[in-house]
Design a protein around this motif. Sequence first.
Motif, PDB file in Angstrom:
ATOM      1  N   UNK A  63      -3.413  13.635  16.387  1.00  0.00           N
ATOM      2  CA  UNK A  63      -3.941  12.754  15.108  1.00  0.00           C
ATOM      3  C   UNK A  63      -2.923  11.696  14.866  1.00  0.00           C
ATOM      4  N   UNK A  64      -3.351  10.457  14.558  1.00  0.00           N
ATOM      5  CA  UNK A  64      -2.460   9.527  14.305  1.00  0.00           C
ATOM      6  C   UNK A  64      -3.037   8.869  12.862  1.00  0.00           C
ATOM      7  N   UNK A  65      -2.012   8.188  12.058  1.00  0.00           N
ATOM      8  CA  UNK A  65      -2.458   7.715  10.746  1.00  0.00           C
ATOM      9  C   UNK A  65      -1.775   6.444  10.561  1.00  0.00           C
ATOM     10  N   UNK A  66      -2.619   5.323  10.166  1.00  0.00           N
ATOM     11  CA  UNK A  66      -1.953   3.994   9.950  1.00  0.00           C
ATOM     12  C   UNK A  66      -2.419   3.595   8.528  1.00  0.00           C
ATOM     13  N   UNK A  67      -1.687   3.837   7.592  1.00  0.00           N
ATOM     14  CA  UNK A  67      -1.661   3.625   6.184  1.00  0.00           C
ATOM     15  C   UNK A  67      -2.024   2.140   5.951  1.00  0.00           C
ATOM     16  N   UNK A  68      -1.441   1.362   6.786  1.00  0.00           N
ATOM     17  CA  UNK A  68      -1.743  -0.114   6.549  1.00  0.00           C
ATOM     18  C   UNK A  68      -2.873  -0.438   6.856  1.00  0.00           C
ATOM     19  N   UNK A  69      -3.426   0.047   7.764  1.00  0.00           N
ATOM     20  CA  UNK A  69      -5.069  -0.384   8.163  1.00  0.00           C
ATOM     21  C   UNK A  69      -6.068   0.793   7.623  1.00  0.00           C
ATOM     22  N   UNK A  70      -5.424   1.666   6.875  1.00  0.00           N
ATOM     23  CA  UNK A  70      -6.288   2.726   6.425  1.00  0.00           C
ATOM     24  C   UNK A  70      -7.395   3.379   7.498  1.00  0.00           C
ATOM     25  N   UNK A  71      -6.946   4.032   8.503  1.00  0.00           N
ATOM     26  CA  UNK A  71      -7.547   4.504   9.598  1.00  0.00           C
ATOM     27  C   UNK A  71      -6.531   5.669  10.053  1.00  0.00           C
ATOM     28  N   UNK A  72      -7.565   6.485  10.752  1.00  0.00           N
ATOM     29  CA  UNK A  72      -6.891   7.620  11.477  1.00  0.00           C
ATOM     30  C   UNK A  72      -7.613   7.853  12.702  1.00  0.00           C
ATOM     31  N   UNK A  73      -6.963   8.349  13.731  1.00  0.00           N
ATOM     32  CA  UNK A  73      -7.933   8.926  14.724  1.00  0.00           C
ATOM     33  C   UNK A  73      -7.575  10.257  15.342  1.00  0.00           C
ATOM     34  N   UNK A  74      -8.583  10.826  15.938  1.00  0.00           N
ATOM     35  CA  UNK A  74      -8.194  12.399  16.439  1.00  0.00           C
ATOM     36  C   UNK A  74      -8.343  12.071  17.857  1.00  0.00           C
ATOM     37  N   UNK A  75      -7.456  12.555  18.637  1.00  0.00           N
ATOM     38  CA  UNK A  75      -7.774  12.532  19.810  1.00  0.00           C
ATOM     39  C   UNK A  75      -7.638  14.214  20.614  1.00  0.00           C
ATOM     40  N   UNK A  76      -8.918  14.362  20.975  1.00  0.00           N
ATOM     41  CA  UNK A  76      -8.754  15.868  21.819  1.00  0.00           C
ATOM     42  C   UNK A  76      -8.597  15.426  23.370  1.00  0.00           C
ATOM     43  N   UNK A  77      -7.524  16.070  24.054  1.00  0.00           N
ATOM     44  CA  UNK A  77      -7.354  15.968  25.432  1.00  0.00           C
ATOM     45  C   UNK A  77      -8.021  17.106  26.280  1.00  0.00           C
ATOM     46  N   UNK A  78      -8.353  16.492  27.446  1.00  0.00           N
ATOM     47  CA  UNK A  78      -9.022  17.471  28.427  1.00  0.00           C
ATOM     48  C   UNK A  78     -10.226  18.262  27.734  1.00  0.00           C
ATOM     49  N   UNK A  79     -11.162  17.960  27.416  1.00  0.00           N
ATOM     50  CA  UNK A  79     -11.872  18.238  26.696  1.00  0.00           C
ATOM     51  C   UNK A  79     -12.642  19.465  27.271  1.00  0.00           C
ATOM     52  N   UNK A  80     -13.407  20.559  26.584  1.00  0.00           N
ATOM     53  CA  UNK A  80     -13.978  21.706  27.135  1.00  0.00           C
ATOM     54  C   UNK A  80     -15.444  21.599  26.398  1.00  0.00           C
ATOM     55  N   UNK A  81     -16.055  22.321  27.198  1.00  0.00           N
ATOM     56  CA  UNK A  81     -17.671  22.656  26.484  1.00  0.00           C
ATOM     57  C   UNK A  81     -17.621  23.194  25.137  1.00  0.00           C
TER      58      UNK A  81
END
Lengths: 111, 116
Positions: A63-81
């Motif tokens: 998870x990343x958080x950029x408070x200056x842009x008021x945004x976050x991202x969630x990355x799931x690596x090597x996804x599974x069913x």
Amino acid sequence: SQQGEEDPQALSIQEGENATMNCSYKTSINNLQWYRQNSGRGLVHLILIRSNEREKHSGRLRVTLDTSKKSSSLLITASRAADTASYFCATSRQAGTALIFGKGTTLSVSS
Amino acid sequence: DARVTQTPRHKVTEMGQEVTMRCQPILGHNTVFWYRQTMMQGLELLAYFRNRAPLDDSGMPKDRFSAEMPDATLATLKIQPSEPRDSAVYFCASGLQGGRTNEKLFFGSGTQLSVL
């Protein structure tokens, strides 16, 4: 109005690929949390990132958080069913106030 | 594992009837939330309590909805009279909150309400 809005609304990928979901919010926050919901079930907490943190890892989650842009991202690596679910971000404006949820991203992972 | 327990899991009722949903929060948690989930609106906050005292119920239609915590082990959400537009999944969640930050919430499995 809702504090957090996820993007995209829906995401379809193959097993083994990475999945990235984004969340934008409108006001200053105390922390931002990501939750997962399997069909017909309650939400399950995944990860919490505080307003003074920029990145956090938990297993295959980043998870990343950029408070200056008021945004976050969630990355799931090597996804599974088994990662197929809806993912929600939630924010609170300050300590002691309620979490407000976005409408979520529906992730489908096919094998 | 400690969990939030909601009853009933499913409820089908007719318009005009009273509906009561119950929630047993996790022991030791000081904050209890009620959320409603629909396809159109997503998760909406209805009300929440801290140490059994109501903090905010501005998300609830006051004329028909009421939320209470008669004791630390029970939270209730009542709808009287119910209407078809109340059909949704109602979630209870509990957490340990206060101080300088909000910690994670634990959700129940929800009550799926259908008002005919």
